[in-house]
Motif scaffolding. Structure first.
Motif, PDB file in Angstrom:
ATOM      1  N   THR A 229      45.085  36.059  42.152  1.00 50.24           N
ATOM      2  CA  THR A 229      45.655  36.206  40.812  1.00 50.24           C
ATOM      3  C   THR A 229      46.896  35.328  40.648  1.00 50.24           C
ATOM      4  O   THR A 229      47.093  34.699  39.602  1.00 50.24           O
ATOM      5  CB  THR A 229      46.012  37.677  40.535  1.00 50.24           C
TER       6      THR A 229
ATOM      7  N   HIS B  58      43.025  35.757  36.867  1.00 51.32           N
ATOM      8  CA  HIS B  58      42.102  36.869  37.044  1.00 51.32           C
ATOM      9  C   HIS B  58      40.668  36.367  37.238  1.00 51.32           C
ATOM     10  O   HIS B  58      40.201  35.497  36.500  1.00 51.32           O
ATOM     11  CB  HIS B  58      42.162  37.804  35.843  1.00 51.32           C
TER      12      HIS B  58
ATOM     13  N   ASP C 293      36.754  36.186  37.027  1.00 58.43           N
ATOM     14  CA  ASP C 293      35.733  36.537  36.037  1.00 58.43           C
ATOM     15  C   ASP C 293      34.391  36.853  36.668  1.00 58.43           C
ATOM     16  O   ASP C 293      33.599  37.620  36.113  1.00 58.43           O
ATOM     17  CB  ASP C 293      35.523  35.373  35.056  1.00 58.43           C
TER      18      ASP C 293
ATOM     19  N   PRO D  61      39.059  46.162  37.299  1.00 59.26           N
ATOM     20  CA  PRO D  61      40.067  46.549  36.303  1.00 59.26           C
ATOM     21  C   PRO D  61      40.489  45.418  35.364  1.00 59.26           C
ATOM     22  O   PRO D  61      40.610  45.634  34.150  1.00 59.26           O
ATOM     23  CB  PRO D  61      41.236  47.033  37.168  1.00 59.26           C
ATOM     24  N   SER D  62      40.684  44.216  35.878  1.00 52.69           N
ATOM     25  CA  SER D  62      41.066  43.106  34.986  1.00 52.69           C
ATOM     26  C   SER D  62      39.898  42.679  34.108  1.00 52.69           C
ATOM     27  O   SER D  62      40.103  42.217  32.974  1.00 52.69           O
ATOM     28  CB  SER D  62      41.573  41.913  35.810  1.00 52.69           C
TER      29      SER D  62
ATOM     30  N   ILE E 246      37.770  44.800  32.879  1.00 51.97           N
ATOM     31  CA  ILE E 246      37.765  45.815  31.825  1.00 51.97           C
ATOM     32  C   ILE E 246      38.775  45.442  30.740  1.00 51.97           C
ATOM     33  O   ILE E 246      38.506  45.557  29.541  1.00 51.97           O
ATOM     34  CB  ILE E 246      38.059  47.207  32.414  1.00 51.97           C
ATOM     35  N   GLU E 247      39.936  44.966  31.151  1.00 50.02           N
ATOM     36  CA  GLU E 247      40.956  44.564  30.184  1.00 50.02           C
ATOM     37  C   GLU E 247      40.470  43.416  29.305  1.00 50.02           C
ATOM     38  O   GLU E 247      40.759  43.372  28.103  1.00 50.02           O
ATOM     39  CB  GLU E 247      42.234  44.153  30.914  1.00 50.02           C
ATOM     40  N   LYS E 248      39.704  42.505  29.895  1.00 51.42           N
ATOM     41  CA  LYS E 248      39.203  41.341  29.146  1.00 51.42           C
ATOM     42  C   LYS E 248      37.894  41.639  28.423  1.00 51.42           C
ATOM     43  O   LYS E 248      37.430  40.832  27.620  1.00 51.42           O
ATOM     44  CB  LYS E 248      38.989  40.169  30.115  1.00 51.42           C
ATOM     45  N   ARG E 249      37.283  42.779  28.743  1.00 50.57           N
ATOM     46  CA  ARG E 249      35.963  43.146  28.209  1.00 50.57           C
ATOM     47  C   ARG E 249      34.935  42.052  28.507  1.00 50.57           C
ATOM     48  O   ARG E 249      34.134  41.672  27.651  1.00 50.57           O
ATOM     49  CB  ARG E 249      36.031  43.433  26.701  1.00 50.57           C
TER      50      ARG E 249
ATOM     51  N   HIS F 111      32.077  48.104  28.898  1.00 53.95           N
ATOM     52  CA  HIS F 111      33.116  47.075  28.807  1.00 53.95           C
ATOM     53  C   HIS F 111      32.528  45.662  28.792  1.00 53.95           C
ATOM     54  O   HIS F 111      33.256  44.685  28.927  1.00 53.95           O
ATOM     55  CB  HIS F 111      34.085  47.220  29.976  1.00 53.95           C
TER      56      HIS F 111
END
Length: 253
Positions: free
Chosen positions: A80, A85, A87, A130-131, A133-136, A179
């Motif tokens: 990171t 992040h 993908d 988790p990252s 999920i944040e970016k969908r 997500h």
């Protein structure tokens, strides 16, 4: 229509192995920046990194114990900080061991397969989902095996580990699908790699007889399936176990 992974960051575990290195190259050729994970072959990792950089892509090398959550989390922090992040995660690494019968297989071999197939998958999800999920958005891709459907003699530890991995991936697909993260597995057959090319051992008539296409597949053909699942072209495919084995095994409904 083409596969374009420009702007994506992909992590491949076991990236210096026979299949891993081809997956890394193919991801980079499609435009992805790449995290090259290795266990001990630093020289090969550096060589691969230089090769990817020559394509105009970013590449870093990382070492981590895939059976340790702490080690994988430390790897995530490094990735990171240096690239961003992740993908696309490709779980390719697996611990090697000598196959033998159930009665003769050492207990630690079952443990090693559980750790490198099941726990690696769990730990990679804990670290990188988790990252996503944040970016969908995101892709979790596991390298399984046709052996999971064959159940031949001497395969017990390997099949047990890979079948456990299959369960993790199917459940994870349901848990994080909302997500827009896809979770899939590729199941290679007995694949031709650089080792076979160097020893002129690409052909095996006994094995080829059972393959619908009457040949062994190549490492590039497996990598092609990986980049397809990594791309937007596969956006509505999740929870799949996809044999890439020329029809040697065929899941049935």
């Amino acid at each position: 229509m083409k596969i374009d992974l420009t702007g994506k960051i992909a992590l491949v575990t076991g990236a210096t192995g026979q299949l891993g290195r081809v997956i890394v190259r193919t991801l980079a050729q499609c435009g992805a920046d790449v995290v090259i994970h290795y266990k001990s072959n630093e020289a090969k990792a550096i060589q691969l990194q230089n090769e990817i950089k020559s394509l105009g892509r970013r590449a870093i090398i990382v070492t981590a114990d895939i059976t340790s959550l702490d080690s994988i989390m430390s790897m995530k922090e490094k990735v990171t900080a240096q690239l961003g992040h992740v993908d696309i995660v490709v779980a390719n690494a697996v611990i090697q061991y000598q196959w033998t019968s159930v009665l003769n297989q050492a207990a630690e071999d079952y443990t090693s397969q559980f750790e490198s197939c099941v726990l690696q998958s769990v730990f990679l999800a804990k670290a990188f989902v988790p990252s996503m999920i944040e970016k969908r958005a995101g892709r979790m891709i596991g390298i399984n095996t046709e052996c999971s459907m064959q159940n031949f003699e001497t395969q017990s530890a390997y099949v047990a580990g890979k079948r456990g991995m299959d369960g993790i991936y199917r459940i994870l697909a349901k848990e994080i699908g909302e997500h827009q993260i896809t979770v899939n597995q590729i199941a290679p057959g007995w694949t031709i790699s650089d080792k076979d090319r160097e020893t002129n051992s690409e052909r095996n008539e006994g094995y080829e007889k059972s393959v619908a296409l009457k040949r062994r597949g190549t490492d590039q053909e497996i990598a092609n399936a990986v980049v397809f699942l990594a791309s937007d072209l596969s956006s509505f495919i999740t929870g799949a176990y996809i044999p890439v084995c020329g029809g040697n095994v065929m899941p049935a409904i």
